[in-house]
Design a protein around this motif. Structure first.
Motif, short mmCIF file in Angstrom:
data_model
loop_
_atom_site.label_atom_id
_atom_site.label_comp_id
_atom_site.label_asym_id
_atom_site.label_seq_id
_atom_site.Cartn_x
_atom_site.Cartn_y
_atom_site.Cartn_z
N THR A 117 34.63 49.45 27.89
CA THR A 117 34.67 49.09 29.31
C THR A 117 35.38 47.76 29.51
O THR A 117 35.09 46.79 28.80
N VAL A 118 36.29 47.73 30.48
CA VAL A 118 36.97 46.48 30.86
C VAL A 118 36.58 46.12 32.28
O VAL A 118 36.73 46.94 33.20
N CYS A 119 36.06 44.90 32.46
CA CYS A 119 35.70 44.39 33.77
C CYS A 119 36.62 43.23 34.15
O CYS A 119 37.06 42.48 33.28
N GLY A 120 36.86 43.10 35.45
CA GLY A 120 37.68 42.00 35.94
C GLY A 120 36.82 40.84 36.43
O GLY A 120 35.69 40.64 35.97
N ASP A 121 37.34 40.10 37.39
CA ASP A 121 36.67 38.90 37.90
C ASP A 121 35.23 39.20 38.34
O ASP A 121 34.98 40.18 39.03
N ILE A 122 34.32 38.29 37.99
CA ILE A 122 32.92 38.36 38.41
C ILE A 122 32.62 37.26 39.44
O ILE A 122 31.87 37.45 40.39
#
Length: 487
Positions: free
Chosen positions: A227-232
């Motif tokens: 899984t790749v997540c961006g800005d939080i």
């Protein structure tokens, strides 16, 4: 002085331009800033000598973080109307957002002189003046002393844990599954991690990152989900929602968080200690890239430093700066997909080995490979253009195509930009943006998203989601007051 202005319909040809401006103002009030920019631009086409149009568009650009464009428009408004104080305000705000504090001070001074009885003008001038003097003092001290690590100045053993502390506890100084479970439960209830454990996590994660290269190679097994997540951006409760939707990180559920973990959102401390804890627990299955907001200047302006000082100490804020300097700059997945926070480069011919050899232990420079990795954005047009942000560049489909062909890649993944669905596929499906902070800053109305892929084919699958409720603490609650125009 934060509102946009209307102009009189008293000249031939201006009526149509003013109609465009009125439509733009309406879009602005509805927080549809891209539409507002479009209609301010139409007004400018018809009446390019009207300072108000440029100033209003500058305000909209500030809201979309296009600080380079905001700066250019405010400067144009000043040139057209030397006494136009709002234009000076907007230019000062753009300078502040870009960390150019001396130039911001010059504009705040101009407003203060023009409006000596304006309390807000005086406040902003005094605040900026204090900041410039503080930075000059720190710079003078730094010249005369050898920079010591914060780690060396903290007597860890002397930090006592009070008897009434009932929060999460490290076990033999280590992060465990139980510790993370307790940490998340504590944070959900707006509790706090003891400073002794907080410091230990920062010491340990810094030591780990110092041993890593600037480009991390990641292997994903054929049937393994990644899984790749961006800005939080400090949106802790939305981060928890990602884990609800997609499962907690584990050896069988690996994650990569692609920068901008902090700033703007007012639960940044909770986000970063959650992510660092997972990194220490699963170092080979949990990855973190540096974003442009993992930097001293951004943290000083957009709230993270203020939040750390409020919840812990100024000394801890300095330690975070040291840790961020060691964050990797990019990850290459199965030698097929390059993931970085910002984007590609101002020059052709960059190889993966060039990224590996970047000396990253520093604050982001204003140009070069490291700057571009953290700041650049894709554009639809071919070639390259100056960045709308005032830092980095904008790169077209041809630049992406040449880069991936030269490096034997399938596509690139980057973050850094709000997208209405939380993601965007561009450049003939070779450049993917993923942004994981839904309803960014409680105002943008966007969805968040994450990408899942499997090693077998590396095909991206997108999951979008909406924002979840959070405690009544507004975004930018800890930010520098000089950024009130774009809060």
């Amino acid at each position: 002085m934060g509102d946009f202005e209307n102009s009189p319909n008293d000249k031939s040809g201006v009526i149509t331009a003013d109609e465009y401006k009125e439509k733009a103002n309406a879009f602005f009030k509805e927080q549809q800033y891209d539409k507002a920019i479009e209609y301010y631009s139409k007004a400018i086409e018809l009446d390019p000598k009207n300072a108000i149009y440029y100033s209003n568009r500058s305000f909209a650009y500030l809201k979309t973080e296009a600080f380079g464009f905001a700066l250019a428009d405010a400067t144009k408004a000043v040139e057209l109307q030397k006494s136009y104080t709002k234009a000076y305000y907007r230019r000062a705000t753009a300078y502040m957002a870009l960390g150019k504090f001396k130039l911001a001070l010059r504009d705040y001074e101009a407003v203060h002189k023009a409006c000596p009885n304006d309390k807000d003008a005086r406040l902003k001038y005094n605040e900026c003046n204090k900041l410039v003097k503080k930075l000059a003092f720190e710079k003078a001290i730094a010249v005369n002393e050898v920079k010591k690590s914060v780690v060396d100045s903290i007597n860890f053993d002397s930090i006592t844990i009070e008897e009434d502390y009932s929060g999460p506890a490290l076990e033999d100084g280590k992060v465990t599954e139980k510790f993370i479970k307790d940490l998340l439960a504590t944070y959900k209830q707006q509790g706090k991690l003891h400073r002794k454990y907080a410091y230990k996590i920062l010491f340990d994660v810094k030591s780990y990152f110092m041993e890593q290269p600037s480009l991390i190679d990641v292997t994903i097994e054929d049937n393994e989900k990644f899984t790749v997540c961006g800005d939080i951006h400090g949106q802790f409760y939305d981060l928890m929602n990602i884990f609800e939707l997609n499962g907690l990180p584990s050896p069988t559920n690996p994650y990569l968080f692609n920068g901008d973990f902090v700033d703007r959102g007012s639960f940044s401390v909770e986000c970063i200690f959650t992510l660092f804890s997972f990194k220490l627990l699963y170092p080979e299955k949990f990855f973190m890239s540096r974003g442009n907001h993992e930097s001293h200047t951004m943290n000083q302006m957009y709230g993270f430093e203020g939040e750390v000082r409020s919840k812990y100490t100024a000394q801890m804020a300095d330690l975070f700066t040291e840790v961020y300097n060691w964050l990797p700059l990019a990850h290459c997945l199965n030698k097929r997909v390059l993931v970085m926070h910002g984007g590609l480069f101002a020059k052709d011919g960059v190889k993966l080995d060039d990224i590996r050899s970047i000396d990253r232990n520093r604050q982001p420079p204003e140009e070069g490979l490291m700057c571009d990795l953290l700041w650049s954005d894709p554009q639809n047009a071919e070639g390259r253009a100056p960045s709308k942000r005032g830092v980095g560049i904008q790169f077209g489909p041809d630049v992406t195509k040449a880069f991936i062909e030269e490096n034997g890649l399938d596509y690139i993944v980057r973050s850094h930009e709000v997208k209405s669905e939380g993601y965007e596929v561009a450049h003939n499906e070779k450049c993917i943006t993923v942004f994981s902070a839904p309803n960014y800053c409680d105002t943008m109305g966007n969805k968040g998203a994450f990408i899942t892929l499997r090693g077998k084919d590396m095909k991206p699958k997108f999951t979008s989601y909406t924002a979840v409720p959070h405690p009544d603490i507004k975004p930018m609650a800890y930010a520098n007051p000089l950024l009130s125009l774009i809060a």
